[in-house]
Motif scaffolding. Structure first.
Motif, PDB file in Angstrom:
ATOM      1  N   ASN A  11      43.401  41.119  41.719  1.00 37.05           N
ATOM      2  CA  ASN A  11      43.100  40.510  40.423  1.00 37.05           C
ATOM      3  C   ASN A  11      44.098  40.949  39.356  1.00 37.05           C
ATOM      4  OD1 ASN A  11      40.910  39.180  41.415  1.00 37.05           O
ATOM      5  ND2 ASN A  11      39.366  40.456  40.450  1.00 37.05           N
ATOM      6  N   ALA A  12      44.291  42.274  39.273  1.00 38.43           N
ATOM      7  CA  ALA A  12      45.206  42.808  38.261  1.00 38.43           C
ATOM      8  C   ALA A  12      46.638  42.349  38.521  1.00 38.43           C
ATOM      9  CB  ALA A  12      45.134  44.334  38.246  1.00 38.43           C
ATOM     10  N   GLY A  13      47.054  42.346  39.784  1.00 36.80           N
ATOM     11  CA  GLY A  13      48.416  41.953  40.128  1.00 36.80           C
ATOM     12  C   GLY A  13      48.700  40.493  39.830  1.00 36.80           C
ATOM     13  N   VAL A  14      47.749  39.617  40.154  1.00 34.93           N
ATOM     14  CA  VAL A  14      47.935  38.188  39.885  1.00 34.93           C
ATOM     15  C   VAL A  14      48.064  37.947  38.383  1.00 34.93           C
ATOM     16  CG1 VAL A  14      46.789  35.939  39.938  1.00 34.93           C
ATOM     17  CG2 VAL A  14      46.825  37.373  41.987  1.00 34.93           C
ATOM     18  N   VAL A  15      47.192  38.574  37.604  1.00 41.94           N
ATOM     19  CA  VAL A  15      47.231  38.388  36.155  1.00 41.94           C
ATOM     20  C   VAL A  15      48.543  38.915  35.575  1.00 41.94           C
ATOM     21  CG1 VAL A  15      46.185  39.094  33.966  1.00 41.94           C
ATOM     22  CG2 VAL A  15      44.741  38.380  35.872  1.00 41.94           C
ATOM     23  N   LEU A  16      48.949  40.115  35.990  1.00 40.86           N
ATOM     24  CA  LEU A  16      50.200  40.688  35.486  1.00 40.86           C
ATOM     25  C   LEU A  16      51.403  39.845  35.906  1.00 40.86           C
ATOM     26  CD1 LEU A  16      49.575  44.501  36.100  1.00 40.86           C
ATOM     27  CD2 LEU A  16      49.582  43.299  33.911  1.00 40.86           C
TER      28      LEU A  16
END
Length: 474
Positions: A438-443
């Motif tokens: 989740n964090a990686g996709v958003v970043l």
């Protein structure tokens, strides 16, 4: 006059409420402390703190204290930056003169806009679920979150004076309610203790993985830097910006320490760890039926305080970015009378409400949302510490209205601590992949948009810092 001297004069004038920031002085020290406390002490943090004390018992006080020290480190860095570059854009303004436009855009959108989408949504979802459990006969609790979001959006559009009065009342009510719960639990004034002090002392063991919970404990202190975008509305910011964060974080440490230790006298540790609403179990055990009302007050005021602070601070960050060309110009549009960035306020309200429409009233998503948000937030803290180091190197002779004490120890300790917290962010192994995905996709999406915007719209290098005197002049 040299560039460094010019920057120093303008920074000093702005930091003392001069024309450089057009400070109106609506926020005194009490209001700024309320901002620092108001976002940090959320209902999500109330749940996470009890989960921590449930995992390792009274030994959780040690990672809680270490996390407090790490929080003081980021407060020191943000204080120096906010008064050296006293702009509404906050972290984006600091970063563009230290590291360049790409990290500036990435830091605000990943650390604050994305956090608003995840963490604020989780907070509102949690209050929906909490009231639904507490008052099952009331069918309309699902709409409470949208009602809170709508009310505080309108109130923030009315101006900083309204915000300040609301924030002080909300923060005071929330802290008093949590202290009353914690002190009553420690004293056993309303119901006999289920567990004795000697029993709790026997379970005090740092060898049970307590130090690995520093990563969890730091979530209880994120957000005090939301006072920094208010620098233009603060009275005597050179004095009150640093003090408000230090006092606010210390207040939070004391409140959470009392709150967590009190729970161990009444609630089994496995319940604190596994219950969806451990704070409800805590209040019921301490006060009986009357405790649910006290907790409802604490929970709702915590959520309202968090939403109120975010809707005041994050839009002002976007306003500063729009002024610098780092975001759409409309995000800098101000209302004629209250001078509020109204488009930015509506934008943040919109991204906050979107996940509520997607996930509805599913409490199982709260932990996932909060942890995903926290990873992005801690990345912003790392960038802030790097900013201080970069600016000390590039502008060693500029007079700073506030200097972070013991430089560079707080910055180095803060970077190491935040990296550690990110690595151990997942509360359970089975959630690790999902959280970092989740964090990686958003970043990744934010990074792509930032690169395209800087290259095609701003037509500037990604990592070339802007001169400090040009930022101070704006």
């Amino acid at each position: 006059m040299s560039q460094q001297q010019t920057a120093a004069v303008k920074a000093t004038a702005a930091a003392n409420g001069g024309d450089a920031t057009q400070a109106r002085g609506a926020l005194g020290i009490k209001s700024l402390i309320a901002v620092a406390v108001g976002l940090v002490v959320s209902q999500g943090a109330m749940v996470i703190m009890l989960q921590g004390v449930g995992i390792v018992g009274a030994a959780f006080i040690v990672p809680l204290a270490i996390a407090w020290v790490l929080a003081l480190c980021y407060a020191a860095s943000f204080s120096e930056l906010a008064l050296l570059v006293p702009r509404a854009g906050s972290l984006s303004a600091y970063t563009e003169v230290a590291l360049g436009h790409f990290p500036a855009i990435l830091s605000v959108f990943s650390g604050y806009v994305v956090v608003a989408m995840f963490a604020l949504s989780a907070e509102l979802l949690l209050v929906n679920y909490f009231l639904g459990v507490l008052y099952p006969a009331v069918e309309s609790t699902n709409y409470v979150a949208f009602g809170i979001l709508a009310v505080f959006t309108v109130l923030n559009l009315m101006g900083i004076d309204v915000f300040a009065k609301l924030q002080y009342v909300l923060a005071f009510a929330m802290v008093v309610a949590l202290l009353l719960l914690g002190v009553s639990a420690l004293s056993g004034g309303f119901a006999p203790h289920t567990y004795s002090v000697s029993k709790l002392a026997e379970g005090f063991n740092l060898g049970d993985g307590a130090l690995t919970l520093i990563a969890l404990a730091i979530w209880g202190y994120v957000g005090a830097e939301f006072v920094c975008p208010m620098v233009g509305d603060a009275r005597n910011p050179a004095r009150n910006i640093p003090r408000s964060m230090y006092i606010g974080l210390t207040t939070i440490f004391v409140v959470f320490a009392i709150y967590c230790l009190g729970a161990l006298f009444y609630v089994p540790r496995d319940i604190l760890t596994s219950a969806e609403l451990p704070h409800l179990e805590y209040a019921s055990a301490t006060f009986g039926g009357s405790g649910t009302f006290l907790l409802a007050v604490a929970a709702v005021t915590a959520t309202c305080s968090t939403v109120n602070t975010s809707l005041a601070a994050v839009p002002r960050m976007l306003q500063g970015m729009a002024d610098q060309g780092q975001a759409f110009p409309m995000l800098g549009w101000l209302t004629r009378t209250s001078r509020v960035p109204w488009v930015a306020v509506l934008f943040i309200a919109g991204v906050t409400g979107l996940p509520l429409l997607v996930w509805g009233n599913d409490a199982s998503t709260v932990g996932l949302l909060l942890t995903s948000a926290a990873i992005s937030w801690l990345l912003a803290y790392i960038i802030a510490h790097m900013n201080v180091i970069a600016l000390r190197i590039r502008y060693p002779n500029v007079k700073r209205p506030y200097r972070a004490p013991f430089y560079p120890l707080p910055q180095l300790l803060g970077i190491v601590g935040m990296v550690y917290a990110i690595v151990y962010a997942s509360p359970a192994p089975e959630l690790t992949v999902k959280i970092f995905t989740n964090a990686g996709v958003v970043l990744g999406i934010v990074s792509l948009i930032a690169v395209v915007w800087i290259k095609l719209v701003m037509k500037k290098p990604l990592f070339k810092p802007e001169p400090l005197d040009e930022i101070a002049r704006l």
